[in-house]
Design a protein around this motif. Structure first.
Motif, PDB file in Angstrom:
ATOM      1  N   TYR A  36       0.835  -1.199   0.000  1.00  0.00           N
ATOM      2  CA  TYR A  36       0.000   0.000   0.000  1.00  0.00           C
ATOM      3  C   TYR A  36       0.878   1.261   0.000  1.00  0.00           C
ATOM      4  O   TYR A  36       0.586   2.232  -0.694  1.00  0.00           O
ATOM      5  CB  TYR A  36      -0.937   0.010   1.206  1.00  0.00           C
ATOM      6  CG  TYR A  36      -1.671   1.318   1.394  1.00  0.00           C
ATOM      7  CD1 TYR A  36      -2.684   1.701   0.521  1.00  0.00           C
ATOM      8  CD2 TYR A  36      -1.332   2.190   2.430  1.00  0.00           C
ATOM      9  CE1 TYR A  36      -3.341   2.902   0.667  1.00  0.00           C
ATOM     10  CE2 TYR A  36      -1.998   3.390   2.587  1.00  0.00           C
ATOM     11  CZ  TYR A  36      -2.999   3.750   1.706  1.00  0.00           C
ATOM     12  OH  TYR A  36      -3.646   4.945   1.862  1.00  0.00           O
ATOM     13  N   ASP A  67      -2.577  -4.692  -7.307  1.00  0.00           N
ATOM     14  CA  ASP A  67      -3.627  -5.471  -6.641  1.00  0.00           C
ATOM     15  C   ASP A  67      -4.216  -4.706  -5.462  1.00  0.00           C
ATOM     16  O   ASP A  67      -5.394  -4.841  -5.147  1.00  0.00           O
ATOM     17  CB  ASP A  67      -3.060  -6.806  -6.130  1.00  0.00           C
ATOM     18  CG  ASP A  67      -3.199  -7.925  -7.150  1.00  0.00           C
ATOM     19  OD1 ASP A  67      -4.174  -7.879  -7.917  1.00  0.00           O
ATOM     20  OD2 ASP A  67      -2.345  -8.824  -7.174  1.00  0.00           O
ATOM     21  N   VAL A  68      -3.380  -3.914  -4.807  1.00  0.00           N
ATOM     22  CA  VAL A  68      -3.858  -3.200  -3.616  1.00  0.00           C
ATOM     23  C   VAL A  68      -4.392  -1.808  -3.965  1.00  0.00           C
ATOM     24  O   VAL A  68      -5.325  -1.324  -3.334  1.00  0.00           O
ATOM     25  CB  VAL A  68      -2.741  -3.122  -2.553  1.00  0.00           C
ATOM     26  CG1 VAL A  68      -3.084  -2.117  -1.468  1.00  0.00           C
ATOM     27  CG2 VAL A  68      -2.530  -4.501  -1.932  1.00  0.00           C
ATOM     28  N   TYR A  96      -4.284 -10.718  -9.390  1.00  0.00           N
ATOM     29  CA  TYR A  96      -5.442 -11.560  -9.130  1.00  0.00           C
ATOM     30  C   TYR A  96      -6.495 -11.234 -10.176  1.00  0.00           C
ATOM     31  O   TYR A  96      -6.668 -10.062 -10.551  1.00  0.00           O
ATOM     32  CB  TYR A  96      -6.003 -11.313  -7.726  1.00  0.00           C
ATOM     33  CG  TYR A  96      -5.075 -11.806  -6.658  1.00  0.00           C
ATOM     34  CD1 TYR A  96      -4.660 -13.137  -6.628  1.00  0.00           C
ATOM     35  CD2 TYR A  96      -4.596 -10.961  -5.661  1.00  0.00           C
ATOM     36  CE1 TYR A  96      -3.795 -13.598  -5.647  1.00  0.00           C
ATOM     37  CE2 TYR A  96      -3.725 -11.407  -4.671  1.00  0.00           C
ATOM     38  CZ  TYR A  96      -3.331 -12.730  -4.681  1.00  0.00           C
ATOM     39  OH  TYR A  96      -2.485 -13.192  -3.721  1.00  0.00           O
ATOM     40  N   ALA A 166       0.028 -21.346  -1.564  1.00  0.00           N
ATOM     41  CA  ALA A 166      -0.025 -20.148  -0.712  1.00  0.00           C
ATOM     42  C   ALA A 166       0.415 -18.887  -1.452  1.00  0.00           C
ATOM     43  O   ALA A 166      -0.091 -17.800  -1.184  1.00  0.00           O
ATOM     44  CB  ALA A 166       0.812 -20.353   0.542  1.00  0.00           C
ATOM     45  N   GLN A 167       1.367 -19.026  -2.372  1.00  0.00           N
ATOM     46  CA  GLN A 167       1.870 -17.827  -3.047  1.00  0.00           C
ATOM     47  C   GLN A 167       0.852 -17.233  -4.002  1.00  0.00           C
ATOM     48  O   GLN A 167       0.730 -16.027  -4.116  1.00  0.00           O
ATOM     49  CB  GLN A 167       3.166 -18.144  -3.813  1.00  0.00           C
ATOM     50  CG  GLN A 167       4.351 -18.477  -2.930  1.00  0.00           C
ATOM     51  CD  GLN A 167       4.737 -17.353  -1.973  1.00  0.00           C
ATOM     52  OE1 GLN A 167       4.251 -16.232  -2.089  1.00  0.00           O
ATOM     53  NE2 GLN A 167       5.577 -17.647  -1.007  1.00  0.00           N
ATOM     54  N   ALA A 169      -2.679 -18.110  -4.383  1.00  0.00           N
ATOM     55  CA  ALA A 169      -4.093 -18.003  -4.008  1.00  0.00           C
ATOM     56  C   ALA A 169      -4.368 -16.640  -3.384  1.00  0.00           C
ATOM     57  O   ALA A 169      -3.521 -16.096  -2.682  1.00  0.00           O
ATOM     58  CB  ALA A 169      -4.471 -19.105  -3.037  1.00  0.00           C
ATOM     59  N   GLU A 170      -5.568 -16.082  -3.636  1.00  0.00           N
ATOM     60  CA  GLU A 170      -5.870 -14.776  -3.059  1.00  0.00           C
ATOM     61  C   GLU A 170      -6.098 -14.909  -1.553  1.00  0.00           C
ATOM     62  O   GLU A 170      -5.752 -14.032  -0.785  1.00  0.00           O
ATOM     63  CB  GLU A 170      -7.097 -14.138  -3.718  1.00  0.00           C
ATOM     64  CG  GLU A 170      -7.396 -12.776  -3.120  1.00  0.00           C
ATOM     65  CD  GLU A 170      -8.069 -11.814  -4.072  1.00  0.00           C
ATOM     66  OE1 GLU A 170      -8.623 -12.256  -5.078  1.00  0.00           O
ATOM     67  OE2 GLU A 170      -8.027 -10.596  -3.792  1.00  0.00           O
ATOM     68  N   ILE A 171      -6.675 -16.009  -1.143  1.00  0.00           N
ATOM     69  CA  ILE A 171      -6.896 -16.223   0.282  1.00  0.00           C
ATOM     70  C   ILE A 171      -6.728 -17.712   0.545  1.00  0.00           C
ATOM     71  O   ILE A 171      -7.191 -18.539  -0.229  1.00  0.00           O
ATOM     72  CB  ILE A 171      -8.293 -15.696   0.703  1.00  0.00           C
ATOM     73  CG1 ILE A 171      -8.345 -15.414   2.193  1.00  0.00           C
ATOM     74  CG2 ILE A 171      -9.396 -16.662   0.313  1.00  0.00           C
ATOM     75  CD1 ILE A 171      -9.487 -14.485   2.574  1.00  0.00           C
ATOM     76  N   ILE A 172      -6.007 -18.068   1.598  1.00  0.00           N
ATOM     77  CA  ILE A 172      -5.733 -19.486   1.836  1.00  0.00           C
ATOM     78  C   ILE A 172      -6.429 -19.960   3.108  1.00  0.00           C
ATOM     79  O   ILE A 172      -6.160 -21.036   3.610  1.00  0.00           O
ATOM     80  CB  ILE A 172      -4.223 -19.756   1.961  1.00  0.00           C
ATOM     81  CG1 ILE A 172      -3.644 -18.954   3.133  1.00  0.00           C
ATOM     82  CG2 ILE A 172      -3.498 -19.447   0.677  1.00  0.00           C
ATOM     83  CD1 ILE A 172      -2.306 -19.490   3.595  1.00  0.00           C
ATOM     84  N   TYR A 173      -7.329 -19.125   3.615  1.00  0.00           N
ATOM     85  CA  TYR A 173      -7.913 -19.454   4.915  1.00  0.00           C
ATOM     86  C   TYR A 173      -9.145 -20.349   4.809  1.00  0.00           C
ATOM     87  O   TYR A 173      -9.703 -20.760   5.807  1.00  0.00           O
ATOM     88  CB  TYR A 173      -8.192 -18.163   5.690  1.00  0.00           C
ATOM     89  CG  TYR A 173      -6.939 -17.334   5.783  1.00  0.00           C
ATOM     90  CD1 TYR A 173      -5.763 -17.900   6.286  1.00  0.00           C
ATOM     91  CD2 TYR A 173      -6.883 -16.033   5.312  1.00  0.00           C
ATOM     92  CE1 TYR A 173      -4.580 -17.183   6.342  1.00  0.00           C
ATOM     93  CE2 TYR A 173      -5.702 -15.297   5.370  1.00  0.00           C
ATOM     94  CZ  TYR A 173      -4.552 -15.882   5.880  1.00  0.00           C
ATOM     95  OH  TYR A 173      -3.389 -15.170   5.934  1.00  0.00           O
ATOM     96  N   LEU A 232     -14.498 -14.430   5.913  1.00  0.00           N
ATOM     97  CA  LEU A 232     -13.374 -13.760   5.252  1.00  0.00           C
ATOM     98  C   LEU A 232     -13.506 -13.870   3.741  1.00  0.00           C
ATOM     99  O   LEU A 232     -12.910 -13.105   2.998  1.00  0.00           O
ATOM    100  CB  LEU A 232     -12.045 -14.372   5.695  1.00  0.00           C
ATOM    101  CG  LEU A 232     -11.745 -14.274   7.199  1.00  0.00           C
ATOM    102  CD1 LEU A 232     -10.417 -14.931   7.507  1.00  0.00           C
ATOM    103  CD2 LEU A 232     -11.735 -12.816   7.638  1.00  0.00           C
ATOM    104  N   VAL A 249     -13.253 -10.600   1.626  1.00  0.00           N
ATOM    105  CA  VAL A 249     -13.827  -9.536   2.445  1.00  0.00           C
ATOM    106  C   VAL A 249     -13.301  -8.155   2.050  1.00  0.00           C
ATOM    107  O   VAL A 249     -14.030  -7.166   2.143  1.00  0.00           O
ATOM    108  CB  VAL A 249     -13.602  -9.841   3.949  1.00  0.00           C
ATOM    109  CG1 VAL A 249     -12.142  -9.782   4.312  1.00  0.00           C
ATOM    110  CG2 VAL A 249     -14.415  -8.919   4.830  1.00  0.00           C
ATOM    111  N   ASP A 250     -12.059  -8.065   1.542  1.00  0.00           N
ATOM    112  CA  ASP A 250     -11.548  -6.734   1.174  1.00  0.00           C
ATOM    113  C   ASP A 250     -12.309  -6.163  -0.025  1.00  0.00           C
ATOM    114  O   ASP A 250     -12.535  -4.955  -0.103  1.00  0.00           O
ATOM    115  CB  ASP A 250     -10.035  -6.768   0.899  1.00  0.00           C
ATOM    116  CG  ASP A 250      -9.670  -7.748  -0.191  1.00  0.00           C
ATOM    117  OD1 ASP A 250      -9.933  -8.958  -0.018  1.00  0.00           O
ATOM    118  OD2 ASP A 250      -9.138  -7.327  -1.229  1.00  0.00           O
ATOM    119  N   ILE A 252     -15.429  -6.818  -0.528  1.00  0.00           N
ATOM    120  CA  ILE A 252     -16.740  -6.484   0.025  1.00  0.00           C
ATOM    121  C   ILE A 252     -16.721  -5.124   0.708  1.00  0.00           C
ATOM    122  O   ILE A 252     -17.698  -4.376   0.657  1.00  0.00           O
ATOM    123  CB  ILE A 252     -17.178  -7.609   0.993  1.00  0.00           C
ATOM    124  CG1 ILE A 252     -17.590  -8.826   0.177  1.00  0.00           C
ATOM    125  CG2 ILE A 252     -18.291  -7.169   1.920  1.00  0.00           C
ATOM    126  CD1 ILE A 252     -18.569  -8.520  -0.933  1.00  0.00           C
TER     127      ILE A 252
END
Lengths: 455, 455
Positions: A36, A67-68, A96, A166-167, A169-173, A232, A249-250, A252
């Motif tokens: 950012y 992306d940010v 992404y 992990a590298q 994917a947008e979210i790995i949770y 998330l 969620v970001d 959203i």
């Protein structure tokens, strides 16, 4: 404040490194920053500086930054235009998919086609698909970088898969459990994976009640789901329950921000998002709305001019025109805001329509009565004329009730007709309410004309 | 739609199980639901049914549900009142501290003291501390269930710690690295932990540039940080950089929602959050505002009455009062909305103040000129009286410029005086602008009085 000053100094230092062409030192510091902050620095550069930056950073590094920051600026297309098309295509490859699509949506079709033709065909096809979804639907904001697994595997292999993914994917949770045909069967949170024994089967730990959204759902409904469930991310499926993507969620938060700004803009009759404009540009945007309302206001003036004879006989009547139109306008704006908000958060289950209008009209009748009685007493006492007070009080009561009716009915009607109810703006309601209030006022006054002649 | 119907049937079925007192079957189904759905079911129950539910579920199970639904309902205190105090205390123990604090903030002080006295003293102390933070600051919305680690450990031990803490921590996707005295030294995302080799030292993988917020920061600034950086959570520190808690993205969504609703409410002069009210209750809330504005409007009426002689001589002037006040009010509302929004998103760095006001006044001058020329032509043509048209045109120009000045200056002034600029509502600006517009109009008309006598 201090942090800002510190950051400014760092920006200055880094800009000097750019000018002195010290690439290695520049990269050392720059890449250590949060993306950012990299973006904030990027926005302070002039075109020449940015051109040097593109030679310092790989398309992947620029992609991470984009992306940010892609939501933060209106003129992203200008930045793309100054890069080489090949560089842009490589960058879009690395972004992404949801953010790449947001960016491409700001460009004209020819530009989009040019970049897509330069991208790897697999990525280009994926992005072309996403570009096809209707604006403001789940499909238009989803990303395709999710982690999925078939359910005859163990927790260990799922964790290994995550390690590998992990590298990118947008979210790995969340790990989504799918069938051979990619149908969504369940979900496992990373939290559950970490707690589970390594040898357990995915089919035993997965949560089968998975909440998903349809690709055609409105983005506001997706926002509601994520907010209500405190998710998330939420998976996006087609009508056959096949997993197409995820919404995080970001994204959203951006949706909620945009919707709030657009509701707010609607109520004020001005686009509040465009704030860094020159007075001339701002005027060009506001004038069509002001002039339209001016002509609506002209009908109120025309109406009043029909009663000029009455005013000539009893100029005291003119004194209270703006009081009645103003107060009714205020009440109508209140009704409008409540109705728009109610429509924004209501579920399909809600019977709402007539009940809300009835409630608002009753509220208008109550507030109108009280306001009417107050103004009756004030005017009666002030002008020693209780008949005048009575006329104004009754007119106030009727004008407020009608304003509440209009304020709640018009957005409802918009919704039923398939428009965004928030475009029924405050200025429109107040100007319309001016017209009805004047009509009510002079009609009631006419009934009592005999009393006013000569006052 | 279909899902709703299905859910309704399931609710009905479960309610029957409650009535037939089939606890085991009830628990089987109920606990399989997502907690948000449990909450929706809970809200449909009557008091007798809820009493039975409390005997079916442990305080921990109710706590999980309350963690998700505590923001959704206004009357949470009524639910607490019907549970035994011991049950409530146990439930509060099990809730995340930020949510427990939100809940307690809705109660009166005696109730709070009662529950705290029944809680484990360690938890009670923690909650008492959180209750002490000022409303709408980072401290008031943070949770204390974070995962922290000192940095001479390995990735493996961090993962083991996470495994142990996964059940109780509010979010496990960041591990905060702290010194012996709990000073925040860095952060590791779970993503990085998963990718890293098990034997690596925390000190080697941690990110040292950790973005944190101060415990006294305004919740809107926290929201801005999470949104800008796309974080899932942000650590909260005191002035000596000691880690006190975390704020998670789901709480930030609630903050953004609340702030948007409150800005929207301000612009409309009505609390749009209170939507399920009876007309009587709604009227009671709206009336103070309407009556206040009524009296402000009375000063406009008084002002007009000073010009009654003029109106008596030239009743045509009365025809255009509402057109001028209405148009200036619309322009003022636009300026107000832009100013409020600008203040909401501006950084401290922004020089903003005078520049924004100047911009708005210039915008007013431009829109006022165009609107003035249009109305000059229309009135001149319509009434065959170009002097009247000129008077109205000039008055329109001045009234719009002044309305833009007021619309941008008043929220700025509010901000400088430490108030929320959003309380400078649209109705207030339009009512105020009525007053200045009338003053301008009749003063200009007076200058041309000779022309109007007898028209």
């Amino acid at each position: 404040m201090n942090e800002n000053v510190e950051m400014d100094q760092q920006f200055e230092f880094l800009r000097r490194l750019l000018h002195e062409d010290k690439m290695a030192e520049f990269r050392d510091i720059f890449l250590d920053w949060h993306i950012y902050e990299q973006g904030q620095f990027y926005f302070t550069l002039d075109e020449k500086e940015r051109h040097r930056l593109y030679t310092y950073l790989s398309p992947k590094e620029i992609a991470d930054m984009f992306d940010v920051i892609e939501e933060d600026h209106e003129d992203m297309e200008d930045y793309l235009a100054e890069m080489s098309p090949r560089y842009v295509a490589d960058m879009l490859n690395e972004m992404y998919t949801d953010n790449a699509v947001d960016l491409l949506n700001q460009l004209d079709k020819r530009e989009v086609a040019k970049y897509l033709s330069l991208m790897k065909s697999k990525d280009a096809i994926k992005i072309k698909e996403l570009l096809g979804y209707e604006d403001k639907t789940a499909g238009s904001i989803m990303a395709t970088e999710y982690v999925s697994i078939v359910d005859n595997q163990t927790v260990r292999s799922a964790l290994n898969l995550l390690k590998k993914k992990a590298q990118e994917a947008e979210i790995i949770y969340y790990v989504y459990v799918v069938s051979e045909t990619n149908r969504l069967l369940g979900v496992i949170s990373l939290r559950d994976l970490i707690v589970a024994e390594d040898d357990m089967l995915i089919s035993d730990v997965k949560e089968e009640r998975v909440i998903s959204v349809n690709v055609a759902d409105d983005q506001e409904d997706v926002a509601k789901t994520i907010r209500d469930y405190d998710f998330l991310a939420v998976p996006v499926v087609d009508s056959e329950d096949r997993l197409l993507g995820i919404i995080t969620v970001d994204d959203i938060i951006d949706v909620i921000d945009d919707e709030a700004a657009s509701d707010y803009s609607g109520l004020a009759g001005v686009d509040v998002e465009a704030i860094a404009e020159t007075p001339l540009k701002a005027s060009m945007k506001r004038l069509p709305w002001l002039i339209t309302l001016l002509f609506l206001g002209m009908s109120t003036a025309t109406l009043i001019s029909h009663y000029e004879v009455l005013i000539n006989e009893a100029s005291i009547l003119a004194v209270f025109i703006s009081l009645i139109t103003g107060t009714a306008g205020n009440a109508g704006t209140q009704s409008l805001a409540v109705a728009v908000r109610r429509l924004a958060i209501s579920d399909d289950k809600d019977p709402g329509f007539f009940k809300l209008i009835l409630n608002e009209v009753l509220t208008g009748a109550i507030t109108g009565s009280v306001t009417g009685i107050v103004i009756f007493a004030v005017v009666g006492f002030w002008k020693h004329n209780y008949i005048l007070g009575f006329v104004i009080g009754v007119a106030m009561f009727c004008a407020i009730t009608v304003a509440n009716l209009a304020g709640s009915f018009i957005p409802m009607l918009m919704e039923k007709l398939g428009f965004d109810p928030a475009v029924a703006s405050g200025p429109f309601i107040t100007t319309l309410s001016d017209l009805t209030s004047v009509l009510i006022y002079f009609n009631i006054a006419s009934l009592f004309m005999g009393f006013f002649i000569g006052t």
